[in-house]
Design an enzyme around this catalytic site. Structure first.
Site, PDB file in Angstrom:
ATOM      1  NE  ARG A  45      23.901  72.483  48.768  1.00  0.00           N
ATOM      2  CZ  ARG A  45      23.714  73.189  49.870  1.00  0.00           C
ATOM      3  NH1 ARG A  45      24.683  73.247  50.776  1.00  0.00           N
ATOM      4  NH2 ARG A  45      22.598  73.840  50.078  1.00  0.00           N
ATOM      5  CE  LYS A  65      26.695  53.824  35.469  1.00  0.00           C
ATOM      6  NZ  LYS A  65      26.068  52.799  34.614  1.00  0.00           N
ATOM      7  CD  GLU A  84      27.108  43.171  36.624  1.00  0.00           C
ATOM      8  OE1 GLU A  84      27.695  43.432  35.552  1.00  0.00           O
ATOM      9  OE2 GLU A  84      26.059  43.767  36.966  1.00  0.00           O
ATOM     10  CE  LYS A 120      32.364  49.935  36.756  1.00  0.00           C
ATOM     11  NZ  LYS A 120      31.263  49.520  37.614  1.00  0.00           N
ATOM     12  CD  GLU A 126      25.892  54.654  31.580  1.00  0.00           C
ATOM     13  OE1 GLU A 126      26.293  53.993  32.543  1.00  0.00           O
ATOM     14  OE2 GLU A 126      24.718  54.673  31.204  1.00  0.00           O
ATOM     15  NE  ARG A 161      30.443  53.848  34.447  1.00  0.00           N
ATOM     16  CZ  ARG A 161      30.700  54.269  35.666  1.00  0.00           C
ATOM     17  NH1 ARG A 161      31.269  55.454  35.848  1.00  0.00           N
ATOM     18  NH2 ARG A 161      30.412  53.539  36.723  1.00  0.00           N
ATOM     19  CG  ASN A 189      24.625  50.192  31.146  1.00  0.00           C
ATOM     20  OD1 ASN A 189      24.931  49.996  32.316  1.00  0.00           O
ATOM     21  ND2 ASN A 189      24.516  51.407  30.628  1.00  0.00           N
ATOM     22  CG  HIS A 193      23.137  45.719  33.109  1.00  0.00           C
ATOM     23  ND1 HIS A 193      24.124  44.830  32.713  1.00  0.00           N
ATOM     24  CD2 HIS A 193      23.368  45.970  34.419  1.00  0.00           C
ATOM     25  CE1 HIS A 193      24.898  44.572  33.749  1.00  0.00           C
ATOM     26  NE2 HIS A 193      24.471  45.242  34.799  1.00  0.00           N
ATOM     27  CG  HIS A 243      18.149  47.194  34.944  1.00  0.00           C
ATOM     28  ND1 HIS A 243      18.666  48.447  34.731  1.00  0.00           N
ATOM     29  CD2 HIS A 243      19.078  46.543  35.680  1.00  0.00           C
ATOM     30  CE1 HIS A 243      19.855  48.538  35.310  1.00  0.00           C
ATOM     31  NE2 HIS A 243      20.128  47.395  35.891  1.00  0.00           N
ATOM     32  CG  HIS A 257      22.063  43.368  39.319  1.00  0.00           C
ATOM     33  ND1 HIS A 257      21.307  43.995  38.354  1.00  0.00           N
ATOM     34  CD2 HIS A 257      23.365  43.654  39.012  1.00  0.00           C
ATOM     35  CE1 HIS A 257      22.100  44.637  37.517  1.00  0.00           C
ATOM     36  NE2 HIS A 257      23.348  44.447  37.892  1.00  0.00           N
TER      37      HIS A 257
END
Ligand code: GLY
Length: 355
Positions: free
Chosen positions: A123, A145, A187, A223, A233, A237, A241, A244, A248, A260
């Site tokens: 966990r 993330k 990026e 960032k 997010e 945040r 993206n 993106h 994606h 990517h």
């Protein structure tokens, strides 16, 4: 050793990002500042292991850590349940406990997957990020993330787990193939469009290649601020993206053969052209962004049709009900979130492809 820059990320818990040459050789002593002696499971891939695993293992053992390592086949196609399960079984076989730690040694795929394994195992145990690519240095190693890909799309299963530390050894950038360096440039340029003219200028004036540590520090500082204000997010945040949604979709259409960063470059250029031709920008920016991407050897469009991209994008996680949230560049240093009906996505992408 060159000088080390440090940036604090004030999340709960807070952590430090260190940027500079030689950090993999000294990672053990740096991590002893935040970790008591414990077991460290280094998770890496088949490209990075021959380059840096021995150095990292030696440094960690020299600082009093007990080290084990797991290497998976390099590539986005490994970022799935099968590799995740193998890593989790490995952590259990090695009897890691809650006081132990995972070290993600590599690029974005490794950081995402090792981070997710650390978030799931018992966990949640601690994770340190040791990024070795420009992409992981400027973006994915910071902010917590973690994820794997599902058949329906990229990064669809994951967790937020802020790292205990990020050690970015800029010497690693020297061994990067040009195309892999370019992935990170995409990026970084995205961050320049979000942040301000002074960061964006570092891509136009060649600083990215001459002094990448300066660009990495600027991107991480930007960032860190966003993540501190919106860790999970919920709002701001989402701006990270930028480009993106289309990126994606391109990755998915290519069966993840397009890396990517290259997809982000095309996605960024396409959304900038769409924004400009639909009258959403405050100034002409599309040609400037495309020129900057092209200068870094990156694509500014894609072979896929607007129809194929829209279909792929609508199974993406950003779809909420009948709307999709897009990040729209208004000018360099000012982007905004725009919720549009999913039925608008096709004409928007078409506008971006046609320019
Ligand atoms: N890569 C985008 C984010 O970390 O939110």
């Amino acid at each position: 050793m060159s000088s080390i820059q440090t940036i604090q990320v004030h999340t709960a818990p807070a952590y430090e990002v260190s940027i500079g040459g030689g950090l993999l050789h000294t990672c053990g002593q740096h991590l002893r500042e935040v970790l008591a002696p414990c077991r460290v499971a280094v998770i890496t891939d088949s490209t990075v292991a021959p380059l840096y695993l021995k150095t990292v293992t030696g440094s960690l053992e020299g600082a009093g850590f007990t080290v084990c390592s797991y290497t998976f086949p390099a590539g986005e196609s490994s970022k799935n349940f099968i590799t995740l399960a193998a890593i989790l079984e490995f952590l259990a076989e090695q009897h890691l406990t809650r006081t132990d730690c995972v070290a993600a040694l590599g690029g974005g795929v490794t950081g995402d997957m090792a981070g997710f394994a650390a978030a799931c195992y018992l966990r949640g145990i601690r994770c340190v990020q040791l990024p070795t690519t420009l992409l992981s240095a400027v973006d994915s190693s910071v902010g917590g993330k973690t994820a794997i890909d599902l058949a329906a799309g990229k990064n669809l299963a994951g967790a937020f787990l802020q790292p205990t530390a990020v050690l970015c050894d800029t010497d690693c950038l020297r061994s990067l193939p040009a195309a892999v360096f370019a992935d990170g440039a995409a990026e970084a340029i995205k961050t320049g469009v979000l942040d301000d003219e002074s960061l964006f200028a570092l891509f136009e004036d060649g600083t990215l290649t001459a002094a990448p540590e300066e660009v990495i520090a600027r991107c991480v500082r930007y960032k860190a601020g966003v993540v501190e204000r919106d860790e999970k997010e919920q709002g701001e945040r989402k701006l990270l993206n930028l480009g993106h949604t289309v990126a994606h979709a391109i990755e998915k259409c290519s069966g993840y053969a397009i890396p990517h960063g290259h997809a982000v470059a095309a996605g960024l250029a396409i959304i900038a052209r769409a924004a400009e031709s639909l009258g959403w920008t405050g100034e002409p920016i599309a040609a400037r962004i495309a020129a900057c991407l092209a200068k870094s050897g990156l694509p500014t469009t894609t072979e896929y049709t607007a129809e194929a991209l829209a279909e792929a994008a609508l199974s993406d996680k950003k779809r909420a009900g009948g709307d999709i949230t897009l990040v729209i560049p208004k000018k360099i240093g000012a982007c905004e979130l725009k919720k549009v009906p999913v039925t608008d996505l096709l004409p928007i992408i078409r506008a971006g492809l046609e320019g």
